[in-house]
Design a protein around this motif. Structure first.
Motif, PDB file in Angstrom:
ATOM      1  N   LEU A 266       0.791  -1.086   0.469  1.00  0.00           N
ATOM      2  CA  LEU A 266       0.152  -0.324   0.304  1.00  0.00           C
ATOM      3  C   LEU A 266       0.713   1.202  -0.039  1.00  0.00           C
ATOM      4  O   LEU A 266       0.420   2.209  -1.168  1.00  0.00           O
ATOM      5  N   PHE A 267       1.704   1.179   1.169  1.00  0.00           N
ATOM      6  CA  PHE A 267       2.692   2.549   1.162  1.00  0.00           C
ATOM      7  C   PHE A 267       4.596   2.543  -0.160  1.00  0.00           C
ATOM      8  O   PHE A 267       5.007   3.426   0.199  1.00  0.00           O
ATOM      9  N   GLN A 268       4.288   1.460  -0.267  1.00  0.00           N
ATOM     10  CA  GLN A 268       6.174   1.116  -0.682  1.00  0.00           C
ATOM     11  C   GLN A 268       5.709   1.048  -2.655  1.00  0.00           C
ATOM     12  O   GLN A 268       6.476   0.509  -3.088  1.00  0.00           O
ATOM     13  N   ALA A 269       4.255   0.414  -2.653  1.00  0.00           N
ATOM     14  CA  ALA A 269       4.262   0.151  -3.831  1.00  0.00           C
ATOM     15  C   ALA A 269       4.755  -1.579  -4.496  1.00  0.00           C
ATOM     16  O   ALA A 269       4.927  -1.433  -5.468  1.00  0.00           O
ATOM     17  N   GLU A 270       5.102  -1.842  -3.564  1.00  0.00           N
ATOM     18  CA  GLU A 270       6.053  -3.870  -4.092  1.00  0.00           C
ATOM     19  C   GLU A 270       5.152  -4.730  -4.174  1.00  0.00           C
ATOM     20  O   GLU A 270       3.798  -4.392  -4.079  1.00  0.00           O
ATOM     21  N   ARG A 271       5.699  -5.216  -5.535  1.00  0.00           N
ATOM     22  CA  ARG A 271       4.516  -6.283  -5.416  1.00  0.00           C
ATOM     23  C   ARG A 271       4.827  -7.411  -4.800  1.00  0.00           C
ATOM     24  O   ARG A 271       5.605  -7.927  -4.545  1.00  0.00           O
ATOM     25  N   MET A 272       4.058  -8.101  -4.428  1.00  0.00           N
ATOM     26  CA  MET A 272       3.475  -8.862  -4.217  1.00  0.00           C
ATOM     27  C   MET A 272       3.788 -10.017  -5.323  1.00  0.00           C
ATOM     28  O   MET A 272       2.972 -10.589  -6.142  1.00  0.00           O
ATOM     29  N   SER A 273       4.703 -11.194  -4.722  1.00  0.00           N
ATOM     30  CA  SER A 273       5.194 -12.711  -5.427  1.00  0.00           C
ATOM     31  C   SER A 273       3.225 -13.422  -5.578  1.00  0.00           C
ATOM     32  O   SER A 273       2.408 -13.745  -4.808  1.00  0.00           O
ATOM     33  N   ARG A 274       3.417 -14.550  -6.454  1.00  0.00           N
ATOM     34  CA  ARG A 274       2.570 -15.169  -6.849  1.00  0.00           C
ATOM     35  C   ARG A 274       2.075 -16.337  -5.326  1.00  0.00           C
ATOM     36  O   ARG A 274       0.758 -16.577  -4.848  1.00  0.00           O
ATOM     37  N   VAL A 275       3.567 -16.850  -4.276  1.00  0.00           N
ATOM     38  CA  VAL A 275       3.733 -17.392  -3.120  1.00  0.00           C
ATOM     39  C   VAL A 275       3.048 -16.897  -2.414  1.00  0.00           C
ATOM     40  O   VAL A 275       2.050 -17.350  -1.219  1.00  0.00           O
ATOM     41  N   GLN A 276       3.464 -15.272  -1.963  1.00  0.00           N
ATOM     42  CA  GLN A 276       2.824 -14.649  -1.102  1.00  0.00           C
ATOM     43  C   GLN A 276       1.172 -14.470  -1.310  1.00  0.00           C
ATOM     44  O   GLN A 276       0.298 -14.552  -0.391  1.00  0.00           O
ATOM     45  N   LEU A 277       0.843 -13.886  -2.302  1.00  0.00           N
ATOM     46  CA  LEU A 277      -0.885 -14.097  -2.359  1.00  0.00           C
ATOM     47  C   LEU A 277      -1.408 -15.753  -2.075  1.00  0.00           C
ATOM     48  O   LEU A 277      -2.307 -15.654  -1.427  1.00  0.00           O
ATOM     49  N   THR A 278      -0.447 -16.676  -2.919  1.00  0.00           N
ATOM     50  CA  THR A 278      -1.597 -18.265  -2.474  1.00  0.00           C
ATOM     51  C   THR A 278      -0.856 -17.719  -0.705  1.00  0.00           C
ATOM     52  O   THR A 278      -2.126 -18.492   0.001  1.00  0.00           O
ATOM     53  N   GLY A 279       0.072 -17.114   0.135  1.00  0.00           N
ATOM     54  CA  GLY A 279      -0.125 -17.374   0.846  1.00  0.00           C
ATOM     55  C   GLY A 279      -1.171 -16.681   2.119  1.00  0.00           C
ATOM     56  O   GLY A 279      -1.767 -17.254   2.621  1.00  0.00           O
ATOM     57  N   PHE A 280      -1.880 -15.575   1.288  1.00  0.00           N
ATOM     58  CA  PHE A 280      -2.574 -14.973   1.967  1.00  0.00           C
ATOM     59  C   PHE A 280      -4.105 -15.644   1.879  1.00  0.00           C
ATOM     60  O   PHE A 280      -4.844 -15.790   3.004  1.00  0.00           O
ATOM     61  N   VAL A 281      -3.699 -16.603   1.043  1.00  0.00           N
ATOM     62  CA  VAL A 281      -5.135 -17.343   0.377  1.00  0.00           C
ATOM     63  C   VAL A 281      -5.333 -17.991   1.851  1.00  0.00           C
ATOM     64  O   VAL A 281      -6.450 -19.016   2.080  1.00  0.00           O
ATOM     65  N   PHE A 282      -4.525 -19.177   1.736  1.00  0.00           N
ATOM     66  CA  PHE A 282      -3.460 -20.433   3.378  1.00  0.00           C
ATOM     67  C   PHE A 282      -4.752 -19.372   4.745  1.00  0.00           C
ATOM     68  O   PHE A 282      -5.098 -20.078   5.380  1.00  0.00           O
ATOM     69  N   ALA A 283      -4.249 -17.636   4.736  1.00  0.00           N
ATOM     70  CA  ALA A 283      -4.127 -17.435   5.831  1.00  0.00           C
ATOM     71  C   ALA A 283      -5.830 -17.035   5.842  1.00  0.00           C
ATOM     72  O   ALA A 283      -6.125 -16.997   7.592  1.00  0.00           O
ATOM     73  N   LEU A 284      -6.466 -16.392   5.288  1.00  0.00           N
ATOM     74  CA  LEU A 284      -8.154 -16.474   5.341  1.00  0.00           C
ATOM     75  C   LEU A 284      -8.531 -17.705   5.601  1.00  0.00           C
ATOM     76  O   LEU A 284      -9.394 -17.852   6.734  1.00  0.00           O
ATOM     77  N   ALA A 285      -8.447 -19.231   4.519  1.00  0.00           N
ATOM     78  CA  ALA A 285      -8.945 -19.904   5.166  1.00  0.00           C
ATOM     79  C   ALA A 285      -8.836 -20.320   6.914  1.00  0.00           C
ATOM     80  O   ALA A 285      -9.329 -20.733   7.577  1.00  0.00           O
ATOM     81  N   GLY A 286      -7.165 -20.163   7.514  1.00  0.00           N
ATOM     82  CA  GLY A 286      -7.069 -20.931   8.558  1.00  0.00           C
ATOM     83  C   GLY A 286      -8.161 -19.379   9.492  1.00  0.00           C
ATOM     84  O   GLY A 286      -8.541 -19.861  10.438  1.00  0.00           O
ATOM     85  N   ILE A 287      -8.026 -18.416   9.395  1.00  0.00           N
ATOM     86  CA  ILE A 287      -8.639 -17.694  10.185  1.00  0.00           C
ATOM     87  C   ILE A 287     -10.184 -17.569  10.039  1.00  0.00           C
ATOM     88  O   ILE A 287     -10.723 -18.696  10.948  1.00  0.00           O
ATOM     89  N   VAL A 288     -10.528 -18.543   9.063  1.00  0.00           N
ATOM     90  CA  VAL A 288     -11.993 -18.827   9.296  1.00  0.00           C
ATOM     91  C   VAL A 288     -12.628 -20.051   9.963  1.00  0.00           C
ATOM     92  O   VAL A 288     -13.143 -20.505  10.298  1.00  0.00           O
ATOM     93  N   LEU A 289     -11.639 -21.075   9.499  1.00  0.00           N
ATOM     94  CA  LEU A 289     -11.628 -22.163  10.442  1.00  0.00           C
ATOM     95  C   LEU A 289     -12.188 -22.327  11.791  1.00  0.00           C
ATOM     96  O   LEU A 289     -12.362 -23.121  12.612  1.00  0.00           O
ATOM     97  N   ILE A 290     -10.664 -21.781  12.552  1.00  0.00           N
ATOM     98  CA  ILE A 290     -10.303 -21.343  14.012  1.00  0.00           C
ATOM     99  C   ILE A 290     -11.734 -20.689  14.113  1.00  0.00           C
ATOM    100  O   ILE A 290     -12.115 -21.360  15.379  1.00  0.00           O
ATOM    101  N   VAL A 291     -12.425 -20.078  13.121  1.00  0.00           N
ATOM    102  CA  VAL A 291     -13.577 -19.114  14.100  1.00  0.00           C
ATOM    103  C   VAL A 291     -14.697 -20.132  14.168  1.00  0.00           C
ATOM    104  O   VAL A 291     -15.138 -20.019  15.101  1.00  0.00           O
TER     105      VAL A 291
END
Length: 296
Positions: A266-291
């Motif tokens: 957001l603040f440095q305009a750094e690009r995210m890799s595909r690995v990172q973006l996939t990691g965010f999907v895992f993170a969101l899935a993990g949060i939902v499962l814990i909730v």
């Protein structure tokens, strides 16, 4: 509520990493780590002295142990980044820092439900995938884990980097474990002790190494923000573990690479890799499962 405080812990540590990373582009990382802890200690003392009463022995001892583990972890981490494959060091450190309190919590008899455990596993995977970061990220988020694994295959200082990463991950995980033991009294005092002891240990190293310490006012602002966000994150964690399970909350708190990467985007305009973006999907899935799995 406890789990969401764990996510706030990750947000605070992630923001602290972001501002500390910006500062470390201008001055040595050791100076960033030390001064940010000193500034956090001063701010916390101003709050704790009138509001928290007298500190208890347990809070000071476990908070001090946490601060020492934090200082040792930072030293090992930065050394690993300098000597080994940065992506691999970042990923290994992040995963181990989540696994240590998870295992300690399970050994202590905590019993998260199946959905919560599945969520924890997803978040641990996410930490490893996100923590690599981009080439322009802060010193704690450089290169990608995949590039790190390729570097390992090429033999780029793998042993030294992995040893440092393992030590750093264990130390960062022990920060959570030690703070979990400071159950009595105001939650402010364990946080004060963590910052104070961490700052003192890093200051000793600074006096030995004597790095350049001159800085601009804007850098001082970045250091202050880094220290305050990290202190707020530690406080959120101490409150959270008094309400929930260490094995769940510490893993949530170790998800700090996610807000760091988002702020860099957001603040440095750094690009995210595909690995990172996939990691965010895992993170969101993990949060939902814990909730869905119930209170943590």
């Amino acid at each position: 509520m406890a789990f969401f405080l764990g996510l706030l812990t990750a947000l605070g540590f992630g923001a602290g990493d972001f501002f500390g990373g910006l500062a470390s582009r201008r001055i040595p990382a050791l100076v960033v780590a030390c001064y940010s802890q000193i500034l956090a200690t001063v701010a916390l003392l101003v709050i704790a002295l009138p509001l928290a009463g007298l500190p208890g022995t347990q809070a000071l001892l476990w908070g001090g142990a946490s601060g020492l583990a934090l200082a040792l972890g930072l030293l090992a981490y930065y050394h690993g980044l300098a000597e080994g494959s940065m992506g691999l060091v970042a990923a290994v450190t992040g995963v181990i820092s989540a696994l240590v309190p998870l295992l300690v919590g399970l050994v202590m008899g905590e019993q998260p439900g199946p959905l919560a455990l599945a969520g924890v596993a997803a978040i641990v995977v996410a930490i490893g995938m996100i923590s690599g970061g981009s080439r322009k990220a802060s010193p704690r988020r450089l290169d990608e884990p995949v590039r790190g694994l390729m570097a390992l295959a090429r033999g780029e200082h793998p042993v030294r980097g992995l040893v440092d990463a393992t030590i750093a991950g264990v130390c960062f995980g022990l920060v959570f474990v030690f703070l979990n033991e400071a159950e009595a009294g105001s939650p402010l005092w364990p946080v004060v002790a963590t910052s104070a002891v961490g700052a003192a240990a890093l200051l000793v190293v600074m006096l030995i190494r004597r790095p350049q310490t001159g800085m601009s006012r804007s850098t001082l602002v970045l250091l202050s923000l880094a220290g305050l966000f990290q202190a707020a994150a530690t406080l959120a964690f101490v409150v959270a573990v008094r309400m929930g399970l260490l094995s769940i909350i510490a893993v949530a708190g170790a998800l700090s690479p996610a807000p760091t990467a988002l702020m860099a985007r957001l603040f440095q305009a750094e690009r995210m890799s595909r690995v990172q973006l996939t990691g965010f999907v895992f993170a969101l899935a993990g949060i939902v499962l814990i909730v869905l799995g119930g209170p943590g």
